[in-house]
Scaffold this active site. Structure first.
Site, mmCIF file in Angstrom:
data_model
loop_
_atom_site.group_PDB
_atom_site.id
_atom_site.type_symbol
_atom_site.label_atom_id
_atom_site.label_comp_id
_atom_site.label_asym_id
_atom_site.label_seq_id
_atom_site.Cartn_x
_atom_site.Cartn_y
_atom_site.Cartn_z
ATOM 1 N N ASP A 71 0.841 -1.193 0.000
ATOM 2 C CA ASP A 71 0.000 0.000 0.000
ATOM 3 C C ASP A 71 0.878 1.246 0.000
ATOM 4 O OD1 ASP A 71 -2.406 1.355 -0.049
ATOM 5 O OD2 ASP A 71 -2.579 1.423 2.133
ATOM 6 N N TYR A 124 1.113 5.726 -0.544
ATOM 7 C CA TYR A 124 0.649 6.895 0.213
ATOM 8 C C TYR A 124 0.742 8.104 -0.701
ATOM 9 C CZ TYR A 124 0.315 9.480 4.731
ATOM 10 O OH TYR A 124 -0.081 10.253 5.811
ATOM 11 N N HIS A 183 -4.367 13.878 1.218
ATOM 12 C CA HIS A 183 -4.550 13.028 2.407
ATOM 13 C C HIS A 183 -3.301 13.094 3.298
ATOM 14 C CE1 HIS A 183 -5.496 9.524 4.910
ATOM 15 N NE2 HIS A 183 -4.301 9.049 4.629
ATOM 16 N N ARG A 234 1.614 17.609 12.792
ATOM 17 C CA ARG A 234 2.632 18.661 12.627
ATOM 18 C C ARG A 234 2.012 19.807 11.834
ATOM 19 N NH1 ARG A 234 4.489 13.762 11.233
ATOM 20 N NH2 ARG A 234 3.926 14.185 9.063
ATOM 21 N N GLU A 279 -10.489 3.797 4.217
ATOM 22 C CA GLU A 279 -9.639 4.625 3.358
ATOM 23 C C GLU A 279 -10.011 4.360 1.907
ATOM 24 O OE1 GLU A 279 -5.462 4.077 4.383
ATOM 25 O OE2 GLU A 279 -5.660 5.549 6.010
ATOM 26 N N GLU A 320 -9.289 4.194 -1.759
ATOM 27 C CA GLU A 320 -8.077 4.065 -2.573
ATOM 28 C C GLU A 320 -8.417 3.392 -3.904
ATOM 29 O OE1 GLU A 320 -4.659 2.440 -0.623
ATOM 30 O OE2 GLU A 320 -5.266 3.159 1.366
ATOM 31 N N ASP A 322 -8.880 0.351 2.427
ATOM 32 C CA ASP A 322 -7.864 -0.037 3.411
ATOM 33 C C ASP A 322 -8.416 0.294 4.805
ATOM 34 O OD1 ASP A 322 -5.496 -0.577 4.770
ATOM 35 O OD2 ASP A 322 -4.599 1.368 4.288
ATOM 36 N N ARG A 370 -7.712 3.496 13.814
ATOM 37 C CA ARG A 370 -6.831 4.646 14.080
ATOM 38 C C ARG A 370 -6.204 4.608 15.469
ATOM 39 N NH1 ARG A 370 -5.871 5.805 9.009
ATOM 40 N NH2 ARG A 370 -7.740 6.423 7.864
ATOM 41 N N GLN A 413 -3.490 2.044 15.363
ATOM 42 C CA GLN A 413 -2.444 2.595 14.503
ATOM 43 C C GLN A 413 -1.580 3.612 15.250
ATOM 44 O OE1 GLN A 413 -4.088 4.396 10.956
ATOM 45 N NE2 GLN A 413 -2.097 4.908 10.097
ATOM 46 N N TYR A 425 2.406 2.408 15.448
ATOM 47 C CA TYR A 425 3.046 2.653 14.144
ATOM 48 C C TYR A 425 4.517 3.033 14.210
ATOM 49 C CZ TYR A 425 3.211 7.810 14.013
ATOM 50 O OH TYR A 425 3.510 9.124 14.231
ATOM 51 N N LYS A 480 -4.096 -2.291 10.282
ATOM 52 C CA LYS A 480 -4.475 -2.313 8.867
ATOM 53 C C LYS A 480 -4.745 -3.725 8.344
ATOM 54 C CE LYS A 480 -3.283 2.072 7.688
ATOM 55 N NZ LYS A 480 -4.116 2.991 6.912
ATOM 56 N N THR A 515 -8.654 -5.911 4.000
ATOM 57 C CA THR A 515 -8.593 -4.941 2.906
ATOM 58 C C THR A 515 -9.619 -5.400 1.878
ATOM 59 O OG1 THR A 515 -6.212 -4.682 3.268
ATOM 60 C CG2 THR A 515 -7.098 -3.841 1.184
ATOM 61 N N THR A 519 -4.770 6.647 0.321
ATOM 62 C CA THR A 519 -6.050 7.352 0.373
ATOM 63 C C THR A 519 -6.050 8.542 -0.573
ATOM 64 O OG1 THR A 519 -6.116 6.751 2.688
ATOM 65 C CG2 THR A 519 -7.713 8.377 1.956
ATOM 66 N N GLU A 566 -10.029 12.360 8.346
ATOM 67 C CA GLU A 566 -9.962 13.722 7.793
ATOM 68 C C GLU A 566 -11.301 14.439 7.941
ATOM 69 O OE1 GLU A 566 -7.665 13.582 3.772
ATOM 70 O OE2 GLU A 566 -8.170 11.539 4.337
HETATM 71 CA CA CA Z 1 -3.863 3.153 3.091
#
Ligand code: CA
Length: 423
Positions: free
Chosen positions: A122, A124, A129, A138, A194, A196, A228, A232, A235, A239, A248, A252, A356, A370
């Site tokens: 997968d 990104y 996204h 951040r 997600e 995708e 996907d 959260r 994750q 992660y 994840k 899928t 995503t 989001e």
């Molecule tokens: Ca993904």
């Protein structure tokens, strides 16, 4: 044969996701019968085994398999030839008597995964996204410095890739609230989807032999929708430092039809221009033809229905309407070139997720993370319910289609999943 002027004697094809310009392959079964290859046309699946006598003898073995790996391994030349033959059979009245009995209503079949998925990775590449998610961590510096150089990806898990319709069993896992001292184990409270695109690999490459970016498109057998599913809370805790894992790989989902590059050809667009401040792609990721036509004008939609909405007969709630065209910072060819740049071998039937795909505007965001701003702004539904993340009974449907001037509209179909309580 499959230009916009061609029409089929299958009347339901007109205006559907599956006109004669699409002709996606899939694997289906009826009742207890063996799985077999079919092609979608209008409301029907055309049984390819049933019409195998009308096809090139040399194709018969591969098209009679219960998965498409061997067929897709043959590459674009065979795909184009089959497509032309199918268009002939479905447009020319002289074949109607032989072909029509092999049409089966799509509501009567069960769809399966089109391929044995040997590997699933997968990426990104959805830059909006990546920016939106990065901002939650951040605010001043959402994208990490590597993003505009490297098509970021990770290895997913092939065994839990399933076809649309498979229940989404809420995963258990470790989750730690920001103010808690230690994690707890239990059902995810921040279950998300997600949106995708999935890329099906056709012809593979040998270990140690990278696929050059200029040849990468020839290794892509087709596209699908991919969800996907993501926990959260699991994750966020797991992660670092190695990336997504149990958050994840519990499931899928993919849409069942492999929509070919030939069907998508009228909807290719130039890659979105990079801002002057962005670096040029390194030479191994740069190809003039791909710059000109690497983007896909695929329209994307996500809807949600809750259990209460279904009970009250309320129409699905549209969570987002977007497009892949301006969402992908890296093209499918750049993804394939990068994946193999170190010599890593792709095999027929491998699956690659784009990441995503969100639009820059808020109307086309590809995840609840989001849309609800990390859970801080729940959405209101017509029943008076609210959602930050998915509840048991919620059903997510991804849809995609292409339309444009001078081209017949085609669709990728649907990718559906309904959340079930932790088992
Ligand atoms: Ca993904």
């Amino acid at each position: 044969m499959t230009d916009h002027a061609v029409s089929t004697w299958v009347e339901s094809a007109q205006g559907s996701d599956f006109p004669i310009q699409n002709l996606p392959l899939g694997i289906f079964s009826v009742g207890e019968r063996r799985r077999r290859a079919g092609v979608a046309i209008g409301d029907f699946v055309l049984d390819l085994v049933g019409i195998v006598d009308l096809l090139d003898e040399e194709w018969r073995d591969d098209l009679s398999q219960p998965v498409l790996n061997a067929w897709l391994a043959r590459g674009h030349e065979a795909q184009r030839a089959l497509r032309e033959r199918l268009a002939e059979l479905l447009s020319d009245e002289q074949y109607r008597d032989d072909v029509e009995p092999e049409l089966i209503g799509q509501t009567e079949v069960r769809m399966h995964l089109p391929c044995v998925v040997g590997d699933y990775s997968d990426f990104y590449v959805g830059i909006h996204h990546a920016t939106n998610v990065g901002k939650q961590f951040r605010p001043d510096n959402p994208l990490l410095p590597n993003y505009k150089y490297v098509p970021i990806g990770y290895h997913g898990r092939a065994s839990s890739v399933r076809v649309s319709g498979e229940p989404v069993i809420r995963p258990n896992g470790q989750r730690k609230a920001p103010d808690a001292d230690a994690p707890e184990y239990g059902p995810s409270r921040r279950l998300d989807y997600e949106l995708e695109l999935g890329i099906w690999i056709g012809e593979g490459n040998e270990l140690g032999s990278p696929i050059p970016v200029a040849e990468a498109a020839e290794h892509i057998a087709g596209y699908c929708l991919l969800n996907d599913w993501s926990a959260r809370d699991i994750q966020a805790w797991e992660y670092q430092p190695l990336g997504p894992f149990l958050a994840k790989n519990f499931l899928t989902s993919v849409s069942p039809w492999v929509v070919s590059p030939q069907a998508l050809a009228p909807f290719r667009r130039p890659m979105p221009p990079r801002s002057a401040a962005d670096p040029e792609p390194l030479p191994y990721l740069d190809d003039a033809a791909d710059r000109q036509s690497g983007a896909l004008a695929i329209q994307l939609q996500v809807t949600l229905t809750t259990e209460r909405m279904r009970r009250q007969g309320v129409a699905p709630h549209v969570l987002s309407r977007g497009s892949a065209e301006a969402a992908m910072y890296w093209s499918a060819a750049q993804i394939v070139a990068h994946h193999t740049a170190n010599g890593c071998n792709l095999q027929p039937g491998d699956l690659i997720g784009t990441g995503t795909l969100s639009t820059e505007s808020d109307s086309g965001l590809g995840s609840l993370l989001e849309i609800s701003r990390g859970g801080r702004q729940p959405i209101a539904l017509p029943t008076g319910e609210t959602r930050s993340f998915l509840e048991d009974g919620d059903e997510i449907t991804l849809r995609a289609w292409c339309d444009g001037e001078g081209a017949v509209r085609i669709g990728l179909g649907e990718c559906v999943g309904r959340v079930a309580a932790t088992s």
